[in-house]
Write an enzyme that holds these catalytic residues in place. Structure first.
Site, PDB file in Angstrom:
ATOM      1  N   HIS A 367       0.816  -1.217   0.000  1.00 27.60           N
ATOM      2  CA  HIS A 367       0.000   0.000   0.000  1.00 27.60           C
ATOM      3  C   HIS A 367       0.848   1.264   0.000  1.00 27.60           C
ATOM      4  O   HIS A 367       0.310   2.369  -0.154  1.00 27.60           O
ATOM      5  CB  HIS A 367      -0.998   0.001   1.168  1.00 27.60           C
ATOM      6  CG  HIS A 367      -0.411   0.284   2.508  1.00 27.60           C
ATOM      7  ND1 HIS A 367      -0.204  -0.690   3.465  1.00 27.60           N
ATOM      8  CD2 HIS A 367      -0.019   1.439   3.085  1.00 27.60           C
ATOM      9  CE1 HIS A 367       0.296  -0.137   4.551  1.00 27.60           C
ATOM     10  NE2 HIS A 367       0.421   1.155   4.342  1.00 27.60           N
ATOM     11  N   ASP A 415      -0.300  -7.515   1.402  1.00 27.30           N
ATOM     12  CA  ASP A 415       0.221  -6.152   1.524  1.00 27.30           C
ATOM     13  C   ASP A 415       1.738  -6.224   1.661  1.00 27.30           C
ATOM     14  O   ASP A 415       2.317  -5.999   2.729  1.00 27.30           O
ATOM     15  CB  ASP A 415      -0.415  -5.459   2.730  1.00 27.30           C
ATOM     16  CG  ASP A 415      -0.099  -3.971   2.792  1.00 27.30           C
ATOM     17  OD1 ASP A 415       0.432  -3.437   1.791  1.00 27.30           O
ATOM     18  OD2 ASP A 415      -0.395  -3.340   3.827  1.00 27.30           O
ATOM     19  N   SER A 513       4.117   2.672   8.134  1.00 23.44           N
ATOM     20  CA  SER A 513       3.800   1.603   7.180  1.00 23.44           C
ATOM     21  C   SER A 513       5.031   1.125   6.425  1.00 23.44           C
ATOM     22  O   SER A 513       5.904   1.914   6.067  1.00 23.44           O
ATOM     23  CB  SER A 513       2.769   2.086   6.164  1.00 23.44           C
ATOM     24  OG  SER A 513       1.465   1.892   6.618  1.00 23.44           O
TER      25      SER A 513
END
Length: 557
Positions: A367, A415, A513
């Site tokens: 992502h 992901d 992230s």
């Protein structure tokens, strides 16, 4: 006082130059008995901000054909190129608009301030315009060139679609601080105020005005009983809770703060999808705030009335000074950690974390990858802003996103992504690879996460020094239970993900992230998603389980 004006914005309103609403005559009303005493020195009852306290706050300025620009409304920076404000601030079809970021004093022009012309104005297509109080009071402005993010200029975060906030919020702006003043304050003002339900808001509007006017469920109100009010010049400014913009100053009752009349705001969560769709059209979308990257999948909260945790599990209070309860790393403590930089037109800046798994390959989250802009990888950092003899910067030659990753703005498995750098890193005490786990292996016990993500939900600024925290692996069954307690659902958790406990008020946050979750020198997870505000509930942090993809990684090295 038998005459009141309900306003969107002109001199007796919330914008400094905006629609005019006619007076309406109401007979002697009950509100006279309940009116609060006027405090004409500080109607808004706020206080001056300090430098960089609200780095997302902008001044929207307007000038007629012959004049020089002056403050008209507030606004916020939602991407480096996009400003969020109220539609009624775009009243004039003549003259020129510009926007200034990095201000404390609205009249200053210093090294911290940045001015941009407005290139495109996007008012909500259902906004009726004119001089009426109405729903759809929201607009996006695309600036002529992106702002450069600094300590003084930062992005605000958006709520998930249809979130309903409650509790205490903060409003900031350069609006009037007294109903007797004809001059706007130079220094940015702010005040904390309580949200009230729309039912209470309607009752208070009826008490003061004899009508609820245009109030509906796409608006949100703050309490007028506290003698706190937004005022002329505040329109378009942000109402913020835990670093997330929940409202846009829209309309209210004048004189400001003299009676129990609430201040009314556009509820941003009613328009999150609209904002995202318009930004996508202009190819400037980085993503929503409901996750852990500067631009990442959204997790929609589900309203679960009377959840089990209310009785069985303690909800920990917010600690806005250190939500993840991390601490500063020291030089060479995490030599596998890298900063993934992204830029669109302007120079790249930190967006996600990553880890070195070979001299030429970095592991990160899918992502974190988009199909526009440019990427760079910097290794050997302690301070993400430094450029020293220990740091190594590389371009990107190839990006491999897992073939099942669907992209978009939802949370999914798969992901995971690999980035091949333009030339191999040179290993040193500051730059080293992390080990990968065996395919299918499981993990328990203590782990460590590192990253440059936010350390407070009340600030949009990222820390300069690398942070780390020791966390505890949470079994997926317990992780599902805690997600249900907070969200009403455990979706999209599955067995290709691994969780850490949120019960100790430890959490990863925006900007983390793609970063590594490590146990005994082996990377067991990639920071993927979580629940915002970070660290305010028992919500776990969720990571891609690396051992579910070890074979995939090795096949694509």
């Amino acid at each position: 006082m038998n005459f009141f004006v309900v306003i969107l914005g002109f001199v007796c309103a919330l914008a400094y130059g905006a629609p005019y609403i006619e007076y309406e005559d109401y007979p002697q009303a009950a509100y006279v008995l309940e009116s609060l005493l006027s405090d004409d020195t500080r109607v808004v009852n706020g206080e001056p901000a300090v430098r960089d306290q609200f780095p997302y706050q902008l001044s929207l300025r307007w000038a007629n054909v012959s004049g020089s620009p002056s403050h008209l409304c507030g606004g916020t920076l939602v991407t480096p190129s996009m400003v969020l404000t109220a539609a009624h601030c775009m009243l004039f079809d003549y003259g020129t608009y510009d926007v200034v970021a990095g201000l404390l004093d609205r009249t200053e022009n210093t090294s911290s301030t940045q001015r941009r012309d407005i290139e495109t104005r996007i008012l909500h297509e259902n906004w009726p315009g004119g001089n009426r109080v109405a729903r759809y009071d929201i607009a996006l402005l695309k600036v002529s060139s992106p702002f450069i993010l600094t300590h003084s200029v930062q992005l605000i975060h958006l709520p998930c679609q249809n979130d309903i906030p409650s509790g205490t919020v903060v409003v900031s702006g350069w609006g009037y601080t007294s109903s007797l003043d004809n001059d706007l304050p130079n220094i940015l003002q702010y005040v904390e105020v309580d949200l009230i339900s729309n039912e209470q808001c309607a009752d208070d509007l009826n008490a003061v005005l004899g009508t609820t006017l245009a109030l509906d469920d796409t608006m949100i109100c703050t309490n007028g009983h506290q003698n706190i009010s937004s005022c002329g010049g505040d329109s378009g400014s942000p109402l913020v809770q835990d670093g997330i913009q929940v409202g846009i100053v829209s309309w209210g009752v004048v004189p400001c703060g003299v009676n129990i009349g609430p201040s009314v705001y556009t509820r941003v969560s009613n328009y999150t999808d609209w904002i995202v769709s318009k930004m996508k059209l202009l190819v400037v979308l980085l993503g929503l705030v409901c996750t852990l990257a500067h631009g990442a999948p959204s997790v929609h909260k589900i309203d679960s009335p009377h959840p089990a945790y209310a009785k069985d599990i303690e909800i920990l209070p917010s600690d806005d000074s250190r939500i993840i309860r991390g601490q500063n790393a020291v030089r060479d403590q995490f030599p596998y950690q890298v900063s993934l930089r992204w830029g669109y037109i302007t120079a790249s800046s930190h967006m996600c974390g990553g880890s070195i798994i070979s001299a030429s390959v970095v592991l990160t989250a899918a992502h974190c990858i988009d199909d526009y802009g440019t990427y760079a990888i910097v290794a050997g950092l302690l301070n993400r802003l430094e450029s020293t003899s220990t740091t190594q910067s590389r371009g990107v030659s190839r990006i491999i996103v897992h073939e099942n990753w669907p992209g978009g703005s939802s949370v999914y498995p798969w992901d995971i992504a690999l980035i091949r750098v333009s030339s191999p890193f040179v290993f040193s005490s500051s730059v080293q690879p992390v080990e990968l786990p065996s395919q299918g292996s499981t993990t328990s016990g203590d782990v460590v996460v590192s990253g440059w993500g936010r350390t407070s939900s009340s600030s949009s600024a990222l820390p300069s020094v690398l942070q780390y925290a020791n966390l505890e692996i949470l079994a997926n069954t317990l992780c599902a239970n805690d997600l249900v307690s907070v969200l009403g659902s455990s979706s999209p958790l599955d067995n290709t993900m691994v969780c850490t406990s949120g019960r100790q008020r430890l959490a990863v946050c925006s900007g983390d992230s793609g970063g590594p979750l490590v146990k005994d020198g082996i990377q067991v997870g990639i920071v993927s998603w979580g629940i915002t505000p970070c660290g305010n509930t028992i919500a776990p942090s969720v990571f891609t389980r690396v051992s579910s993809y070890t074979n995939w990684i090795e096949a694509n090295l």
